[in-house]
Design an enzyme around this catalytic site. Sequence first.
Site, short mmCIF file in Angstrom:
data_model
loop_
_atom_site.label_atom_id
_atom_site.label_comp_id
_atom_site.label_asym_id
_atom_site.label_seq_id
_atom_site.Cartn_x
_atom_site.Cartn_y
_atom_site.Cartn_z
CD GLU B 71 -5.86 -3.11 4.78
OE1 GLU B 71 -4.71 -3.22 5.40
OE2 GLU B 71 -6.08 -2.30 4.05
CG HIS B 140 -4.35 -3.03 -6.34
ND1 HIS B 140 -2.99 -3.15 -6.02
CD2 HIS B 140 -4.71 -2.22 -5.43
CE1 HIS B 140 -2.81 -2.38 -5.10
NE2 HIS B 140 -3.83 -1.70 -4.86
C1 LIG Z 1 -3.06 -3.11 2.52
C2 LIG Z 1 -3.71 -1.94 1.65
N1 LIG Z 1 -4.78 -1.24 2.02
C3 LIG Z 1 -5.23 -0.11 1.15
C4 LIG Z 1 -4.73 0.09 0.01
C5 LIG Z 1 -5.39 1.16 -0.78
N2 LIG Z 1 -4.41 2.29 -0.72
C6 LIG Z 1 -3.58 2.68 -1.70
S1 LIG Z 1 -2.62 3.63 -1.35
C7 LIG Z 1 -3.61 4.25 -0.05
C8 LIG Z 1 -3.08 5.43 0.91
C9 LIG Z 1 -2.00 5.07 1.43
O1 LIG Z 1 -1.44 6.23 2.16
P1 LIG Z 1 -0.10 6.61 2.63
O2 LIG Z 1 0.67 5.20 3.33
O3 LIG Z 1 0.12 7.79 3.50
O4 LIG Z 1 0.70 6.92 1.14
P2 LIG Z 1 0.44 7.99 0.29
O5 LIG Z 1 -0.46 7.47 -0.73
O6 LIG Z 1 0.09 9.33 1.09
O7 LIG Z 1 2.07 8.01 -0.28
C10 LIG Z 1 -4.51 3.26 0.35
C11 LIG Z 1 -5.36 3.34 1.35
C12 LIG Z 1 -3.70 -0.86 -0.34
N3 LIG Z 1 -3.08 -0.45 -1.38
N4 LIG Z 1 -3.22 -1.61 0.44
#
Ligand SMILES: Cc1ncc(C[n+]2csc(CCOP(=O)(O)OP(=O)(O)O)c2C)c(N)n1
Lengths: 326, 335
Positions: B71, B140
């Site tokens: 971000e 959220h």
């Molecule tokens: C700071 C932040 N940015 C964006 C999100 C939205 N978001 C939730 S899970 C996710 C993907 C996370 O990917 P990863 O770290 O690879 O974990 P996975 O879901 O694949 O287990 C996103 C973009 C969030 N929750 N927090």
Amino acid sequence: MTTAEKIDRKTALDLYRVMRTIRSFEERSMQLFGENKIWGTIHSYAGEEAIAAGVCANLRDDDWITSTHRGHGHCIAKGADLGRMFAELLGRETGYCRGRGGSMHIADTAKGNLGANGIVGGGIPIATGAALTAKQLGTDQVAVSFFGDGAANQGTFHESLNLAAIWKLPAVYVCENNQYAESLPVKRAFAVDDIAKRADGYGMPGVHVDGRDVRAVYAAAGEAVARARTGRGPTLVVADSYRHEGHYYGDPRKYQSKEEIDGWRRQFDPLADARTWILADRLASDADLDTVDQNIATEIDRAVAWAEEAPLASPIKLPDDVYASH
Amino acid sequence: MQATEARAPAATRELFYNEALNEALRLEMERDQRVIVIGEDIAEHGGAFQVTAGLLDRFGPTRIRQTPISEIGIVGAAVGAALTGLRPVVELMYVDFAGLAMDQIVNQAAQNRFMFGGQARVPMVLRTQGGSGRGNAAQHSKSLEAWFAHVAGLKLVMPSTPADAKGLLASSIRDDDPVIFLEHKLLYRTKGAVPEGEHLVPLGKAEVKREGRDLTIVTWSREVLFALDASAQLASDGIEAEVVDVRTLVPLDKDLILASVRKTHRVLVVHEAIRRGGYGAEVAAMITEEAFDDLDAPPRRLAGLETPIPYAQHLEKSVVPQVDDIVRVAKELVV
Ligand SMILES: Cc1ncc(C[n+]2csc(CCOP(=O)(O)OP(=O)(O)O)c2C)c(N)n1
Ligand SMILES: [Mg+2]
């Protein structure tokens, strides 16, 4: 890649039991969500069970973990009570967080689980801080941070790994590379081919492990935890896996083809793999494993029934829950 | 600008709020090559709330720039791009994640122009969404407009209807200052008539969404819909509430708010964000300072309880103002 080592019957059955419990928990959560009993959002850990199981098998109750939005598996592997987990998802007073947290925010501090996290990368500095406590107080506790490939591109990842390295903290950073951060494939999120290489830049060992194979995870995490516990500093462990379900329940998965999903699901199934090698290595029989499966199914049924019987979370005096002292 | 000057009443059709935003993005991107969109999951997935759906196909990956989860990097890149000739629109998936980007928003985007003696401008829009009501729990679901309102150098927009969403987003993109554009997660699937083609709603203009003589309800975002529902109930009890939709919190349309208060002599300010330090305090103080003699009663505030947003559905509802709460407090104010 760390290669898998032979393990004994008890360890094999323990690892299998934890993985099966996680899978069954996720299946039941999805079902409850489909029945509109769970509110909000849930993220399934199905397909990634070997990572939580293999890592946490090296931890004591007084070691800490920080978890993620996809946190059910970590929570179970760290020894959580299934009834209280379901109760949280169902918004009950008996839930781990009394209905305040929900799926994305289960913590079980009695078992060292400092909490799931809705902020991607939010737990990495917190585990670093827990490791600082251990070092400062001279205990031999270890802190493990679970996080996704996506989180490895947050500033918190870079800042935390550097801090842990310069302070030589008893921390283990476990990056669960499930190939996607929501809709973004890892290939488009990294210009480096192996995330473990980044460890070099912070001055700590970086280990790349097959996250399908619980034996490999168990061995790699075992080394990293031993290093941390004996004052030799942090390690980055990157475990490859694949999430079987969408990013969240109801994800239309427009960014993946059906062939990919079906093919990879079969190719990346740590639970099916474990069954195969447990039988091949004659560590247990089909009947033994079936018994494990049946016992877990019963345990899940009981846990859901217990949760559903409990009263809804009480809304009384919510503002009184905000501060530790008044 | 021709279309607005022509003043022919534009044809409208019913669109969802997210479709209206999508249309504004598309039209502004067609109009100006310098407009790009940056954010997480905005490409194939179309954004967490489908605001950028279809834009990848239309404009390609260099103008619909999907990013890793970074971000502060994303917002900072938008600041730099805005300083040097692009007009970036950032999509931050949840306003709660602004915490990660706050330095670039506050110390960089907001202050650059003033700090450097007016040499630069930062024409960027940071679109994001907040609010509770979907069981997404504490990280959220927040309503954080007061954070941004407190920073000199940011404009702050919170549309409640699809038409306003379209018109205000277009104006925000054309604005030469950094605009924080706050949507509400439960508004995306609300429908309303939206003008076709170019449609601009100026920043700094509130709107009376319902006329009344007995009290003024000043509010914004999703609570506008609640206030309108409450007003219908109040009307059946013979109380006519005027509902003022602030639409842009910064700059604030003091004139319209004061004119309404001078007519009704009673005012209730409603918002979802927690009450302490909320923007409602600013509005109530402004009214007290500027129209004290016109008031028949002290201004009242109805706002969220001072807690994080809980997960369970019934708990979540219990901490933010609902329609019944507005009806109850409005009645207390009028008798
Ligand atoms: C700071 C932040 N940015 C964006 C999100 C939205 N978001 C939730 S899970 C996710 C993907 C996370 O990917 P990863 O770290 O690879 O974990 P996975 O879901 O694949 O287990 C996103 C973009 C969030 N929750 N927090
Ligand atoms: Mg991932």
